[in-house]
Write a protein that holds these residues in place. Structure first.
Motif, PDB file in Angstrom:
ATOM      1  N   ARG A 154       0.822  -1.221   0.000  1.00  0.00           N
ATOM      2  CA  ARG A 154       0.000   0.000   0.000  1.00  0.00           C
ATOM      3  C   ARG A 154       0.851   1.263   0.000  1.00  0.00           C
ATOM      4  O   ARG A 154       0.365   2.331  -0.357  1.00  0.00           O
ATOM      5  CB  ARG A 154      -0.958  -0.019   1.188  1.00  0.00           C
ATOM      6  N   ASN A 205       1.624   2.291  -3.879  1.00  0.00           N
ATOM      7  CA  ASN A 205       0.689   3.195  -4.572  1.00  0.00           C
ATOM      8  C   ASN A 205       0.154   4.272  -3.629  1.00  0.00           C
ATOM      9  O   ASN A 205      -0.821   4.941  -3.930  1.00  0.00           O
ATOM     10  CB  ASN A 205      -0.453   2.427  -5.242  1.00  0.00           C
ATOM     11  N   LEU A 264      -1.561   4.307  -0.981  1.00  0.00           N
ATOM     12  CA  LEU A 264      -2.817   4.239  -0.238  1.00  0.00           C
ATOM     13  C   LEU A 264      -2.481   4.496   1.225  1.00  0.00           C
ATOM     14  O   LEU A 264      -3.307   4.966   1.999  1.00  0.00           O
ATOM     15  CB  LEU A 264      -3.477   2.869  -0.393  1.00  0.00           C
ATOM     16  N   ARG A 279      -2.413  10.520  -8.212  1.00  0.00           N
ATOM     17  CA  ARG A 279      -3.654   9.937  -8.718  1.00  0.00           C
ATOM     18  C   ARG A 279      -3.450   9.451 -10.150  1.00  0.00           C
ATOM     19  O   ARG A 279      -3.847   8.347 -10.509  1.00  0.00           O
ATOM     20  CB  ARG A 279      -4.769  10.989  -8.677  1.00  0.00           C
ATOM     21  N   ARG A 284      -1.315   6.339 -10.238  1.00  0.00           N
ATOM     22  CA  ARG A 284      -1.986   5.112  -9.781  1.00  0.00           C
ATOM     23  C   ARG A 284      -2.677   4.379 -10.911  1.00  0.00           C
ATOM     24  O   ARG A 284      -2.940   3.180 -10.818  1.00  0.00           O
ATOM     25  CB  ARG A 284      -3.049   5.467  -8.730  1.00  0.00           C
ATOM     26  N   ARG A 285      -3.014   5.125 -11.959  1.00  0.00           N
ATOM     27  CA  ARG A 285      -3.693   4.461 -13.078  1.00  0.00           C
ATOM     28  C   ARG A 285      -2.848   3.329 -13.639  1.00  0.00           C
ATOM     29  O   ARG A 285      -3.363   2.365 -14.175  1.00  0.00           O
ATOM     30  CB  ARG A 285      -3.974   5.478 -14.191  1.00  0.00           C
ATOM     31  N   MET A 287      -4.287  -3.041  -8.565  1.00  0.00           N
ATOM     32  CA  MET A 287      -4.184  -3.676  -7.255  1.00  0.00           C
ATOM     33  C   MET A 287      -5.262  -4.744  -7.102  1.00  0.00           C
ATOM     34  O   MET A 287      -6.411  -4.547  -7.483  1.00  0.00           O
ATOM     35  CB  MET A 287      -4.307  -2.632  -6.144  1.00  0.00           C
TER      36      MET A 287
END
Lengths: 610, 250
Positions: free
Chosen positions: B46, B49, B51, B75, B78-79, B83
């Protein structure tokens, strides 16, 4: 030894506790004036029985009554000498024969009736005074006629002595024809319909506003929302400036377009053509997918295009409102019993026109706020620490000054101070100092938990307003918009917003975090996360709460009429005050039926959607 | 190439979940992260990315330090990082197709998301991804009506919708029975081999590690205790990773 001692203390503690509880309840009983002696009084019991009997006979259905009313003269007491001449009863119709024709008070006379309605019943009365049409009567008895319309009864004369002729009256009533609804029933029907729709509108408006508000009052969504100081300050400034600008702009547009939209042709054409244009601009400016960020020039051009679209949208809304007004007025004339649809259109246009400046102010505030906020965010990220520190101080001071100046102006207006240095420049200076101080205290690149600030503000507003009963709100709205269901609707609507907002937000707080995490991991932004991960999870509880709230609103709307808020409460209160318990009973039956029906419907809907 | 450098995560509660973790993942690797429960595997994935925000350290992917990115830049980054979760994390009440399409949200304009609109090509692509994991016929079924194995396949399809360069799989088979575990792992293997997607997968069972992973990073109490080829895990290494009381089974 040790244990025994402990036990004594515990017993003593328990005894003390019991004693305290007894004291508390004893005092409670005293304060609430529990007193059964009152209930045992005969006077109370009689009234109670009378009211209960009236309540179980709601005034809903009645028959037309055919009534025969015959008076026969009598002398109380017997005069000395001869009986005066008494004119004989007219032949043909029903008649009464009384023997003897005179008697002392307390004595009984024999009353016989002929030619009355067959198999009917009614009261037998003594009419005091010399007027046979007097409606005051006493000495009540009850008679039943046989199949030939004949009856016999003995009536005890009351203590009413007079030199003049008095009368004995027989009234025989019979229901004829089919049963029909009483006027009370019709009135109740009208008002219960009003009540249900009042509750419906209040719930709809309340729900529509409570849903978005519930998201900003949900801790789990707001906790992650952090922004640098510059972004926060600029967002706040942007909202303020955007609201002011857009409000002015929309008012100006409203005045400018007033002439144009008064023409059916122009407003009609605008309403039809604008969506086409809007769709074209929108398709260009808002691409469905953004794989690579377009160049800065393109982005600015798109932003300008959207801005132009917003201005045009305001004009379009005015045109739409104008068109609705025009069409509505026309339709009222031609729709006959559906004229209310025309008037709905007309009022819809009116409401829209009133709301446009506020809608525009909101959109303008949001747009300017997010634009400036983004600017502040980027600046805070890109620029060096030293520059950011200076920028923070400047922007925070400006924001503080602006907001305290606005606050000061409001205070000045409320208390009619009229001293600019006290209400404008003073607060501005203090605000600037506070803002600069806050900026100095914050590390330049730090982010502030702005989400939690908004969260606490929203929560506080919800809790404060929720503690004000809808009935109290209704009193305020009655002053604002006059007595009637509209005031009640606004009061219930406002109360619905705040209570549903709180209930909803608690549902948002209790959703499963897994899906949110998964949606965030795909690169979705905050809005998309709400739409795709939060909303699907909260639909069942939201439906359930909304129906529950509708239930509450229906019940509330039955009494909001007590304070002038319209609905059935107005009738109920009136009948209670007039001691017309049969009428009140009708309204209570109506309320019970509506509440029970609604409860059933909502349970069915809830079952289907959860 | 993904480089993790001195990554440390200390939670607000004071727990150190990751302690100075450093390793490298060249493109196209199938890397298994192993360790006991609570050893920091989930936190590590996590953090990649973001999170979970790392306390310190760097995550350098193709020369860009992910830790230094602004929220908006992250953001967009993250594309490219899909996950897959232990508990699938599907939106239960939404249909399967919506769950898969949600993988595309990073590319979709938020204005269109408000009205739940996806371009036609994306819908076709979602069906294609469902076909790849063999459950295209379930597209309109509510996600919670599927079995566990099917739900995880939806999870994989959702990650594939992102056109990812990396897939982070957080114990993707821990809630499934052993037979299903292999079928899910095979999908990840195919994605790794055919699409050249880097897979970083935390796993419990060593036999799965031996069967699927090319490389292993082992964590114990937030520290890297082993890095290398699965075959190199001998009994001594095993006890170091799983503790002295652990027994090797299977």
């Amino acid at each position: 030894m040790e244990r025994k001692k402990a036990n004594i203390w515990r017993s003593l503690g328990l005894g003390l506790l019991v004693f305290l509880v007894v004291v508390v309840y004893a005092y409670g009983t005293e304060v609430t004036q529990v007193d059964l002696s009152e209930l045992r009084e005969e006077r109370r019991q009689e009234s109670l029985v009378r009211v209960i009997r009236a309540l179980v006979r709601p005034d809903i259905i009645a028959y037309d009554q055919e009534e025969a009313r015959v008076n026969a003269p009598i002398l109380v007491p017997c005069p000395e000498g001869n009986l005066p001449e008494i004119e004989p009863a007219p032949e043909g119709g029903p008649r009464l024969v009384i023997s003897p024709g005179c008697a002392a008070p307390g004595e009984s006379v024999h009353v016989e009736g002929f030619g009355f309605l067959a198999n009917a019943e009614g009261p037998l009365r003594f009419v005091p005074g010399s007027d046979p049409n007097n409606n005051v009567s006493l000495g009540r008895d009850f008679i039943n006629t046989d199949s030939s319309g004949h009856f016999e009864a003995d009536l005890v004369l009351p203590e009413r002595e007079s030199d003049e002729v008095q009368y004995i009256r027989a009234v025989v009533e019979k229901s004829v024809g089919l049963p029909h609804f009483t006027k009370t029933a019709y009135d109740t029907w009208d008002k219960i319909i009003e009540t249900v729709f009042l509750a419906l509108l209040a719930t709809t408006i309340g729900t529509a506003l409570a849903v978005p508000l519930s998201f900003i009052a949900a801790r789990n969504l707001m906790k992650t929302m952090r922004s640098p100081l510059a972004a926060v300050s600029l967002t706040a400034l942007g909202w303020l400036a955007g609201i002011a600008l857009a409000y002015q702009l929309s008012n100006w547009l409203g005045t400018v377009s007033e002439q144009a939209v008064a023409s059916l042709l122009i407003s009609g054409l605008s309403v039809v053509l604008f969506p086409v244009l809007a769709a074209l601009v929108f398709r260009w400016a808002v691409p469905a997918e953004v794989v690579e960020l377009p160049s800065r020039e393109v982005r600015i051009a798109r932003m300008v295009a959207l801005l132009g679209l917003v201005v045009l949208t305001i004009y379009w809304l005015y045109a739409l409102a104008g068109l609705m007004g025009l069409l509505g007025t026309q339709l009222v004339g031609v729709l006959g019993i559906f004229a209310f649809m025309g008037s709905f259109l007309f009022h819809g246009g009116d409401i829209l026109r009133t709301l446009i400046p506020f809608i525009a102010a909101f959109i303008g505030g949001a747009a300017t706020g997010s634009l400036l906020g983004r600017l502040g965010q980027v600046a805070a990220e890109r620029l060096s620490v030293g520059v950011v520190r200076i920028m923070n101080i400047a922007i925070a001071a400006l924001t503080g000054a602006t907001f305290l100046a606005v606050f000061g102006w409001i205070v000045g207006w409320l208390y009619e101070i009229g001293n600019a240095s006290l209400t404008l420049w003073g607060p501005a200076a203090v605000g600037a100092a506070l803002g600069a101080f806050a900026a100095v205290r914050t590390k330049p690149k730090d982010t502030l938990p702005i989400g939690m600030v908004i969260y606490y503000i929203a929560r506080t507003v919800f809790n404060t307003l929720r503690s004000v009963e809808a009935l109290v709100m209704a009193i305020v709205f009655v002053i604002a918009v006059g007595i009637g269901p509209f005031a009640g609707m606004l009061a219930l609507g406002l109360h619905t917003i705040v209570s549903l907002g709180k209930l909803y937000s608690e549902q948002v707080e209790s959703i499963a975090t897994g899906p949110m995490e998964a949606i965030q991991a795909t690169g979705a932004n905050r809005l998309q996360t709400i739409v795709y991960a939060v909303i699907p999870q909260i639909i069942p509880p939201y439906i359930s709460y909304t129906l529950y709230r509708w239930d509450i609103n229906v019940r509330m709307s039955t009494i909001i009429g007590f304070v002038g808020g319209g609905g059935i409460g107005f009738l109920l209160q009136q009948n209670i005050n007039l001691l017309n318990y049969r009428g009140a009973s009708t309204q209570m039956v109506a309320i019970a039926v509506v509440v029970a029906t609604l409860d059933y419907v909502s349970s069915v809907v809830r079952e289907r959607y959860t | 190439m993904l480089q993790i450098r001195n990554l440390t995560k200390i939670y607000d509660s004071g727990v150190t979940a990751l302690d100075n973790v450093s390793f490298e993942v060249p493109d196209g690797y199938f890397l298994a992260v192993i360790g006991l429960s609570g050893s920091g595997k989930s936190t590590l994935l996590r953090c990649i990315n973001r999170l979970i925000e790392p306390t310190s350290g760097q995550i350098i992917w193709d020369g860009v330090d992910l830790v230094g990115l602004s929220p908006e830049e992250m953001r967009r980054m993250r594309r490219k990082i899909g996950m897959v979760f232990q508990h699938f994390n599907l939106v239960n009440r939404s249909p399967v197709i919506t769950n898969v399409l949600a993988g595309r949200l990073g590319y979709i304009n938020p204005a269109f998301s408000l009205i739940n609109h996806f371009p036609k090509e994306e819908v076709a692509k979602a069906i294609h991804q469902l076909n790849r994991v063999g459950i295209a016929d379930k597209a309109q079924v509510r996600a919670d009506e599927l079995s566990g194995g099917q739900q995880q396949r939806v999870g994989i399809a959702r990650a594939l919708m992102q056109d990812p360069s990396i897939i982070l799989a957080d114990e993707p088979v821990a809630s499934l029975d052993p037979v299903l575990a292999h079928s899910i792992m095979k999908y990840l293997e195919v994605i790794n081999k055919e699409d050249r997607v880097t897979v970083i997968c935390s796993l419990h069972f060593l036999d799965l590690v031996h069967r699927y992973a090319g490389h292993v990073v082992a964590l114990n109490e937030g520290k890297v205790v082993f890095e290398g080829h699965p075959k190199e895990i001998d009994d001594a290494k095993f006890k170091e990773i799983y503790g002295q009381d652990a027994e090797r089974v299977g």
